[in-house]
Design a protein around this motif. Sequence first.
Motif, short mmCIF file in Angstrom:
data_model
loop_
_atom_site.label_atom_id
_atom_site.label_comp_id
_atom_site.label_asym_id
_atom_site.label_seq_id
_atom_site.Cartn_x
_atom_site.Cartn_y
_atom_site.Cartn_z
N PHE A 146 -7.43 7.55 -1.11
CA PHE A 146 -8.12 7.30 -0.03
C PHE A 146 -7.14 7.02 1.05
O PHE A 146 -7.41 7.30 2.31
N GLU A 147 -6.07 6.15 0.83
CA GLU A 147 -5.23 5.74 2.04
C GLU A 147 -4.72 6.98 2.30
O GLU A 147 -4.05 6.96 3.70
N LEU A 149 -6.41 3.29 -9.78
CA LEU A 149 -5.43 2.99 -8.57
C LEU A 149 -5.05 4.25 -8.11
O LEU A 149 -4.72 4.30 -6.71
N GLY A 150 -5.36 5.36 -8.62
CA GLY A 150 -5.22 6.77 -8.17
C GLY A 150 -6.02 7.17 -6.90
O GLY A 150 -5.70 7.59 -5.82
N ALA A 168 -1.17 13.20 -0.96
CA ALA A 168 -2.67 12.89 -1.48
C ALA A 168 -3.03 13.82 -2.63
O ALA A 168 -3.60 13.41 -3.62
N ALA A 169 -2.25 14.99 -2.90
CA ALA A 169 -2.43 15.79 -3.89
C ALA A 169 -1.83 15.02 -5.19
O ALA A 169 -2.18 15.22 -6.17
N ILE A 170 -0.54 14.23 -4.90
CA ILE A 170 -0.17 13.44 -6.28
C ILE A 170 -0.91 12.55 -6.54
O ILE A 170 -1.28 12.22 -7.82
N ALA A 171 -1.71 11.86 -5.69
CA ALA A 171 -2.60 10.73 -5.90
C ALA A 171 -3.98 11.39 -6.70
O ALA A 171 -4.46 11.00 -7.71
N ALA A 175 0.84 -1.23 -0.02
CA ALA A 175 -0.04 0.05 -0.05
C ALA A 175 0.83 1.36 0.06
O ALA A 175 0.50 2.26 0.35
N GLU A 176 2.23 1.13 -0.19
CA GLU A 176 3.03 2.35 -0.24
C GLU A 176 3.45 2.53 -1.66
O GLU A 176 3.48 1.78 -2.45
#
Length: 388
Positions: free
Chosen positions: A383-384, A377-378, A277-280, A26-27
């Motif tokens: 969420f994580e 995936l994003g 989070a912004a990258i995701a 999850a990393e």
Amino acid sequence: MNRHIPIISTLLSLLLVAFIFSPKPAEAHSYSAGYTKITMDSKKTQLLFTLDTLSIIELIPGIDANKNFVLEKSEIKKNQHHLNELIEEGLTLDKGNKEQTPKITAMKLVKKENKEYLSTYMTFPAFSPGETVEFNDGFYYNDTGTNYVDLITASIYGESSEGVLQGKDRTWTFLVTEVQQEQGQTTQPDATKVQPKSAAKPAEKATSTSWFSFFKLGMLHILTGYDHLLFLLALLLRKQTFKQYAAIVTSFTIAHSISLSLAVLGWVTLPSRFVEAAIAFSICYVALENIFRKEIRFRWSLTFLFGLIHGLGFAAVLKEMAIPKSHLAVALLNFNLGIEAVQLSIVLLLLPLLSYLYKLRHSGKIVIYGSYAIVALGAIWLFERIFL
């Protein structure tokens, strides 16, 4: 029936790429980084080694008794003997070819941003001029599945040096000289071999920053930065002109180079949870554009804005080293060059594949389905990083 084979094979290839880029488990950045700080003077040698607690839990089975993936003070106290063994066997400081006996003085839990680390304080005897010193790091040496790096900063009689140990290059070597002790000068650390004792003084204009080690670190950072790679794939997946592709890649390079430099210099600081989070979010946004926008225009400007955020993500590993400003330019330049070398190679690999894809009858559907996979995936990462 046969007409669908190219479509299916291409779609499976895209999904395979997405799987390769996906985190484990999850990393988004699947390597472990240790941070070593060595301070040497005429009285003693001090070594501070910091490693993330998840790696400690991985290296000592059973230390996390309650299985909550958090290393607690009670677990450290109960497993002090095992921790001492782990550190003493994993790290060595040699004088010539003779291993020096360390004294572990303290172990402390520290929190940086949203990640926990265990810092181990050690002392060694002092080293005299004319002696060759070797620092060896054996953590994860035989584990090919873990991209472990050790980022070293050292103060040798007041002069600073940096190094990066990774892969099979796990020895950082330097020669203590009379010049160092009297004038505070230091020789070039060598990550692979011992300097001969006949070298009475450092070479003129020698630098204490190993440029190639930072170049390799940049390459490793982007190769294990699955979210950055997936963002790049999302940017290129939609059919565009060569001029548009060139503008996208250039704007992304300029943007993340700017924010990377500003972050490492300490001029821009944002919480790591927000950055990740912004990258995701950037991955989701670009992939959704691929699905719903009828025409892609001015993507370079959007890429520049998101590139600034990605650069802050790249900067995290160098910020922890606290590299002196006198050496920072060389480290930053070569770290960034390593990133760009990999990024350009991926672009040159992807463009011919995408060119073939666009010739297929159902290429539009493949792009849409591939973009949906990227959004999924994003969204998982988003969420994580917000809630977990």
